[in-house]
Scaffold this motif. Structure first.
Motif, short mmCIF file in Angstrom:
data_model
loop_
_atom_site.label_atom_id
_atom_site.label_comp_id
_atom_site.label_asym_id
_atom_site.label_seq_id
_atom_site.Cartn_x
_atom_site.Cartn_y
_atom_site.Cartn_z
N ILE A 238 0.84 -1.20 0.00
CA ILE A 238 0.00 0.00 0.00
C ILE A 238 0.88 1.25 0.00
O ILE A 238 0.64 2.20 -0.75
CB ILE A 238 -0.96 -0.01 1.21
CG1 ILE A 238 -2.02 -1.11 1.03
CG2 ILE A 238 -1.60 1.36 1.42
CD1 ILE A 238 -2.82 -1.42 2.28
N THR A 239 1.92 1.25 0.81
CA THR A 239 2.84 2.38 0.89
C THR A 239 3.53 2.61 -0.45
O THR A 239 3.63 3.76 -0.91
CB THR A 239 3.87 2.13 2.01
OG1 THR A 239 3.17 2.02 3.24
CG2 THR A 239 4.88 3.25 2.10
N ALA A 240 3.99 1.53 -1.09
CA ALA A 240 4.66 1.65 -2.39
C ALA A 240 3.70 2.18 -3.46
O ALA A 240 4.07 3.00 -4.30
CB ALA A 240 5.25 0.30 -2.81
N SER B 107 4.21 5.63 -5.55
CA SER B 107 4.42 5.56 -7.00
C SER B 107 3.19 5.92 -7.82
O SER B 107 3.30 6.15 -9.03
CB SER B 107 4.88 4.15 -7.38
OG SER B 107 3.85 3.20 -7.11
N ASN B 108 2.02 5.93 -7.19
CA ASN B 108 0.75 6.09 -7.91
C ASN B 108 0.64 5.07 -9.03
O ASN B 108 0.22 5.39 -10.16
CB ASN B 108 0.59 7.52 -8.46
CG ASN B 108 0.56 8.54 -7.35
OD1 ASN B 108 1.45 9.37 -7.25
ND2 ASN B 108 -0.45 8.47 -6.50
N ALA B 109 1.03 3.83 -8.72
CA ALA B 109 1.02 2.75 -9.70
C ALA B 109 0.79 1.43 -8.98
O ALA B 109 0.91 1.35 -7.76
CB ALA B 109 2.36 2.71 -10.44
N GLN B 110 0.46 0.41 -9.76
CA GLN B 110 0.40 -0.94 -9.22
C GLN B 110 1.84 -1.37 -8.92
O GLN B 110 2.78 -0.92 -9.58
CB GLN B 110 -0.25 -1.91 -10.21
CG GLN B 110 -1.71 -1.64 -10.43
CD GLN B 110 -2.52 -1.79 -9.14
OE1 GLN B 110 -2.36 -2.75 -8.39
NE2 GLN B 110 -3.37 -0.81 -8.87
N VAL B 111 2.01 -2.24 -7.94
CA VAL B 111 3.35 -2.69 -7.56
C VAL B 111 3.36 -4.20 -7.35
O VAL B 111 2.31 -4.81 -7.12
CB VAL B 111 3.84 -1.99 -6.27
CG1 VAL B 111 3.91 -0.48 -6.45
CG2 VAL B 111 2.99 -2.35 -5.07
N ASP C 47 3.37 -0.60 -15.04
CA ASP C 47 2.36 0.07 -15.84
C ASP C 47 1.23 -0.91 -16.16
O ASP C 47 1.23 -2.04 -15.66
CB ASP C 47 2.97 0.68 -17.12
CG ASP C 47 3.52 -0.36 -18.09
OD1 ASP C 47 3.19 -1.57 -17.97
OD2 ASP C 47 4.29 0.04 -19.00
N ASP C 48 0.28 -0.50 -16.98
CA ASP C 48 -0.89 -1.34 -17.30
C ASP C 48 -0.52 -2.62 -18.03
O ASP C 48 -1.30 -3.58 -18.05
CB ASP C 48 -1.91 -0.54 -18.12
CG ASP C 48 -2.54 0.58 -17.30
OD1 ASP C 48 -2.51 0.51 -16.05
OD2 ASP C 48 -3.04 1.54 -17.92
N GLN C 49 0.64 -2.65 -18.66
CA GLN C 49 1.09 -3.85 -19.38
C GLN C 49 1.99 -4.73 -18.51
O GLN C 49 2.54 -5.72 -18.98
CB GLN C 49 1.85 -3.47 -20.67
CG GLN C 49 0.96 -2.96 -21.80
CD GLN C 49 0.40 -1.57 -21.53
OE1 GLN C 49 1.13 -0.66 -21.16
NE2 GLN C 49 -0.91 -1.42 -21.69
N GLY C 50 2.15 -4.36 -17.25
CA GLY C 50 2.97 -5.15 -16.34
C GLY C 50 4.46 -4.90 -16.49
O GLY C 50 5.27 -5.68 -16.00
N LYS C 51 4.83 -3.81 -17.12
CA LYS C 51 6.24 -3.46 -17.31
C LYS C 51 6.65 -2.43 -16.26
O LYS C 51 5.84 -1.57 -15.86
CB LYS C 51 6.48 -2.87 -18.71
CG LYS C 51 6.07 -3.78 -19.86
CD LYS C 51 6.99 -4.96 -19.95
CE LYS C 51 6.61 -5.83 -21.15
NZ LYS C 51 7.03 -7.19 -20.98
N PRO C 52 7.91 -2.48 -15.81
CA PRO C 52 8.36 -1.49 -14.83
C PRO C 52 8.17 -0.06 -15.32
O PRO C 52 8.37 0.23 -16.50
CB PRO C 52 9.85 -1.81 -14.66
CG PRO C 52 9.95 -3.26 -15.01
CD PRO C 52 8.95 -3.46 -16.13
#
Length: 173
Positions: free
Chosen positions: A46-48, A52-56, A120-125
């Motif tokens: 949750i913190t990450a 990052s305002n992104a999925q992690v 990102d949405d494609q699962g790329k860093p």
């Protein structure tokens, strides 16, 4: 870091408080390590995400140091913050604190460092903002992060070498 945005460590900070019940404990009446580790991973993620305002995804649980037993009935607070940010990865520190609510005391029970990668949405860093400290405690964690990052990279190389060795041995045997 060029045009990279930067955020204060406090912006991603997350806290989760729980009371320990009998089903959370082992035969010693202390908290299961695995239960604690699941809570650590959840609050750190949750913190990450907040930073990052992104999925992690969890890249590694770098350490979990158990310092003091957590007993049935204890109130436990998981306090997480991003202590270092790389290009797409973040080091998250989680302090696990026993809160003695009757005596208004706090005791550090465990400490954990994890690494997360933003996707990102494609699962790329994807790139993450840099992080900067504001308090004396945050400054200490931030200033000591490069040494932990160096040890983490060394451990990762060692793990890759072990995996390569094991995959070669298993092909032969």
């Amino acid at each position: 870091m060029g045009n990279r945005k930067s955020k204060p460590m406090s912006e991603g900070r997350s806290v989760k408080a729980l009371q320990v019940f009998p089903q959370d404990t082992n035969h010693h009446h202390t908290m299961f390590g695995g239960t604690m580790m699941a809570n650590i991973d959840q609050i750190a993620a949750i913190t990450a995400m907040k930073h990052s305002n992104a999925q992690v995804v969890t890249a590694s649980t770098d350490s979990v140091d158990f310092l003091k037993p957590i007993k049935t009935g204890d109130v436990v607070s998981y306090e997480a913050m991003v202590t270092f940010a790389g290009t797409s990865s973040m080091e998250v520190c989680v302090q696990i604190i026993i809160e003695d609510v009757l005596n208004n005391e706090r005791h550090l029970a465990a400490l954990s460092f994890l690494t997360f990668v933003a996707l990102d949405d494609q699962g790329k860093p994807v790139g993450v903002p840099d992080v900067y400290p504001e308090s004396e405690t945050e400054k200490w964690f931030h200033d000591t992060a490069p040494a932990r990052v160096k040890r983490r990279k060394e451990r990762r190389t060692e793990s890759k070498n072990t995996i390569e060795f094991l995959s070669n041995v298993q092909k032969i045997e």
